[in-house]
Design a protein around this motif. Structure first.
Motif, PDB file in Angstrom:
ATOM      1  N   LYS A 137      -3.517  -9.710  -0.528  1.00 60.08           N
ATOM      2  CA  LYS A 137      -3.025  -8.330  -0.572  1.00 60.08           C
ATOM      3  C   LYS A 137      -3.429  -7.651  -1.886  1.00 60.08           C
ATOM      4  O   LYS A 137      -3.824  -6.486  -1.888  1.00 60.08           O
ATOM      5  CB  LYS A 137      -1.513  -8.288  -0.374  1.00 60.08           C
ATOM      6  CG  LYS A 137      -1.099  -8.667   1.043  1.00 60.08           C
ATOM      7  CD  LYS A 137       0.399  -8.660   1.206  1.00 60.08           C
ATOM      8  CE  LYS A 137       0.794  -9.042   2.613  1.00 60.08           C
ATOM      9  NZ  LYS A 137       0.367  -8.078   3.617  1.00 60.08           N
ATOM     10  N   PHE A 172      -7.012  -6.783  -1.522  1.00 58.37           N
ATOM     11  CA  PHE A 172      -7.167  -5.692  -0.569  1.00 58.37           C
ATOM     12  C   PHE A 172      -6.913  -4.341  -1.247  1.00 58.37           C
ATOM     13  O   PHE A 172      -7.638  -3.368  -1.027  1.00 58.37           O
ATOM     14  CB  PHE A 172      -6.231  -5.865   0.626  1.00 58.37           C
ATOM     15  CG  PHE A 172      -6.279  -4.735   1.615  1.00 58.37           C
ATOM     16  CD1 PHE A 172      -7.311  -4.666   2.547  1.00 58.37           C
ATOM     17  CD2 PHE A 172      -5.315  -3.748   1.594  1.00 58.37           C
ATOM     18  CE1 PHE A 172      -7.360  -3.607   3.454  1.00 58.37           C
ATOM     19  CE2 PHE A 172      -5.367  -2.693   2.501  1.00 58.37           C
ATOM     20  CZ  PHE A 172      -6.386  -2.634   3.425  1.00 58.37           C
ATOM     21  N   TYR A 173      -5.873  -4.275  -2.062  1.00 54.85           N
ATOM     22  CA  TYR A 173      -5.514  -3.033  -2.750  1.00 54.85           C
ATOM     23  C   TYR A 173      -6.223  -2.887  -4.090  1.00 54.85           C
ATOM     24  O   TYR A 173      -5.925  -1.984  -4.858  1.00 54.85           O
ATOM     25  CB  TYR A 173      -4.004  -2.940  -2.936  1.00 54.85           C
ATOM     26  CG  TYR A 173      -3.275  -2.772  -1.630  1.00 54.85           C
ATOM     27  CD1 TYR A 173      -3.352  -1.598  -0.909  1.00 54.85           C
ATOM     28  CD2 TYR A 173      -2.525  -3.809  -1.078  1.00 54.85           C
ATOM     29  CE1 TYR A 173      -2.700  -1.435   0.302  1.00 54.85           C
ATOM     30  CE2 TYR A 173      -1.851  -3.663   0.129  1.00 54.85           C
ATOM     31  CZ  TYR A 173      -1.956  -2.480   0.814  1.00 54.85           C
ATOM     32  OH  TYR A 173      -1.314  -2.318   2.023  1.00 54.85           O
ATOM     33  N   ASP A 200       0.336   1.661  10.469  1.00 56.24           N
ATOM     34  CA  ASP A 200      -0.542   1.113   9.434  1.00 56.24           C
ATOM     35  C   ASP A 200      -0.516   1.962   8.170  1.00 56.24           C
ATOM     36  O   ASP A 200      -0.524   1.439   7.060  1.00 56.24           O
ATOM     37  CB  ASP A 200      -1.979   0.988   9.944  1.00 56.24           C
ATOM     38  CG  ASP A 200      -2.131  -0.125  10.969  1.00 56.24           C
ATOM     39  OD1 ASP A 200      -1.329  -1.083  10.945  1.00 56.24           O
ATOM     40  OD2 ASP A 200      -3.054  -0.033  11.790  1.00 56.24           O
ATOM     41  N   MET A 201      -0.481   3.280   8.330  1.00 63.48           N
ATOM     42  CA  MET A 201      -0.450   4.176   7.180  1.00 63.48           C
ATOM     43  C   MET A 201       0.816   3.934   6.349  1.00 63.48           C
ATOM     44  O   MET A 201       0.745   3.814   5.119  1.00 63.48           O
ATOM     45  CB  MET A 201      -0.491   5.640   7.622  1.00 63.48           C
ATOM     46  CG  MET A 201      -0.381   6.616   6.465  1.00 63.48           C
ATOM     47  SD  MET A 201       0.154   8.268   6.933  1.00 63.48           S
ATOM     48  CE  MET A 201       1.811   7.969   7.507  1.00 63.48           C
ATOM     49  N   SER A 223      -2.234   6.201  13.935  1.00 62.27           N
ATOM     50  CA  SER A 223      -2.048   4.976  13.156  1.00 62.27           C
ATOM     51  C   SER A 223      -0.960   5.111  12.092  1.00 62.27           C
ATOM     52  O   SER A 223      -1.129   4.676  10.944  1.00 62.27           O
ATOM     53  CB  SER A 223      -3.363   4.552  12.499  1.00 62.27           C
ATOM     54  OG  SER A 223      -4.360   4.355  13.467  1.00 62.27           O
ATOM     55  N   LEU A 240       2.706   1.245   6.224  1.00 57.92           N
ATOM     56  CA  LEU A 240       2.637  -0.058   5.561  1.00 57.92           C
ATOM     57  C   LEU A 240       1.758  -0.001   4.317  1.00 57.92           C
ATOM     58  O   LEU A 240       2.130  -0.530   3.262  1.00 57.92           O
ATOM     59  CB  LEU A 240       2.124  -1.124   6.521  1.00 57.92           C
ATOM     60  CG  LEU A 240       3.098  -1.543   7.611  1.00 57.92           C
ATOM     61  CD1 LEU A 240       2.497  -2.668   8.442  1.00 57.92           C
ATOM     62  CD2 LEU A 240       4.432  -1.964   7.039  1.00 57.92           C
ATOM     63  N   ARG A 241       0.611   0.642   4.418  1.00 56.35           N
ATOM     64  CA  ARG A 241      -0.281   0.757   3.254  1.00 56.35           C
ATOM     65  C   ARG A 241       0.384   1.556   2.133  1.00 56.35           C
ATOM     66  O   ARG A 241       0.275   1.212   0.958  1.00 56.35           O
ATOM     67  CB  ARG A 241      -1.604   1.420   3.647  1.00 56.35           C
ATOM     68  CG  ARG A 241      -2.592   0.511   4.320  1.00 56.35           C
ATOM     69  CD  ARG A 241      -3.954   1.158   4.437  1.00 56.35           C
ATOM     70  NE  ARG A 241      -3.938   2.517   4.932  1.00 56.35           N
ATOM     71  CZ  ARG A 241      -3.933   2.867   6.221  1.00 56.35           C
ATOM     72  NH1 ARG A 241      -3.956   1.949   7.154  1.00 56.35           N
ATOM     73  NH2 ARG A 241      -3.920   4.135   6.569  1.00 56.35           N
ATOM     74  N   GLU A 242       1.034   2.643   2.495  1.00 57.33           N
ATOM     75  CA  GLU A 242       1.651   3.511   1.494  1.00 57.33           C
ATOM     76  C   GLU A 242       2.823   2.842   0.790  1.00 57.33           C
ATOM     77  O   GLU A 242       3.087   3.138  -0.376  1.00 57.33           O
ATOM     78  CB  GLU A 242       2.128   4.823   2.145  1.00 57.33           C
ATOM     79  CG  GLU A 242       1.013   5.718   2.624  1.00 57.33           C
ATOM     80  CD  GLU A 242       0.174   6.268   1.481  1.00 57.33           C
ATOM     81  OE1 GLU A 242       0.732   6.624   0.431  1.00 57.33           O
ATOM     82  OE2 GLU A 242      -1.060   6.335   1.647  1.00 57.33           O
ATOM     83  N   GLU A 288       3.277  -0.732   0.754  1.00 56.43           N
ATOM     84  CA  GLU A 288       2.919  -2.049   0.245  1.00 56.43           C
ATOM     85  C   GLU A 288       2.274  -1.997  -1.137  1.00 56.43           C
ATOM     86  O   GLU A 288       2.623  -2.794  -2.009  1.00 56.43           O
ATOM     87  CB  GLU A 288       1.984  -2.742   1.241  1.00 56.43           C
ATOM     88  CG  GLU A 288       1.830  -4.212   0.998  1.00 56.43           C
ATOM     89  CD  GLU A 288       1.153  -4.919   2.142  1.00 56.43           C
ATOM     90  OE1 GLU A 288       1.668  -5.975   2.542  1.00 56.43           O
ATOM     91  OE2 GLU A 288       0.111  -4.421   2.640  1.00 56.43           O
ATOM     92  N   ARG A 289       1.366  -1.089  -1.351  1.00 60.09           N
ATOM     93  CA  ARG A 289       0.683  -1.024  -2.652  1.00 60.09           C
ATOM     94  C   ARG A 289       1.659  -0.800  -3.809  1.00 60.09           C
ATOM     95  O   ARG A 289       1.660  -1.569  -4.772  1.00 60.09           O
ATOM     96  CB  ARG A 289      -0.421   0.021  -2.649  1.00 60.09           C
ATOM     97  CG  ARG A 289      -1.158   0.038  -3.980  1.00 60.09           C
ATOM     98  CD  ARG A 289      -2.192   1.152  -4.086  1.00 60.09           C
ATOM     99  NE  ARG A 289      -2.770   1.151  -5.391  1.00 60.09           N
ATOM    100  CZ  ARG A 289      -3.947   0.604  -5.707  1.00 60.09           C
ATOM    101  NH1 ARG A 289      -4.676   0.047  -4.769  1.00 60.09           N
ATOM    102  NH2 ARG A 289      -4.384   0.623  -6.942  1.00 60.09           N
TER     103      ARG A 289
END
Length: 75
Positions: free
Chosen positions: A67, A70-71, A28-29, A25, A31-33, A35-36
């Protein structure tokens, strides 16, 4: 140097540091890293103004709120 240069270096380092372990993944990882901290900085730069932050990001304000929740950047 452009942002994509630094992102590429970070991803290359991530794969090197796996030491043979299989990644999963990664999309996804990443994007999360990314985006926050992006949301954190934009919210700082707009003094917490969600309407302005959404405009700066080029996204809908409702999307921004989802978002941020979510974070856990807002309640």
């Amino acid at each position: 140097k452009p942002l994509n240069h630094h992102v590429k270096q970070s991803i290359e380092r991530y794969f090197r540091e796996l030491n043979g372990a299989q990644p999963a993944s990664v999309y996804d990882m990443v994007l999360r890293e990314v985006e926050r901290p992006l949301l954190e900085v934009v919210m700082q730069q707009t003094n917490g103004n969600q309407s302005r932050a959404a405009e700066v990001l080029g996204i809908n304000r409702n999307t921004l709120r989802k978002k941020l929740k979510f974070y856990q950047l807002i309640r």
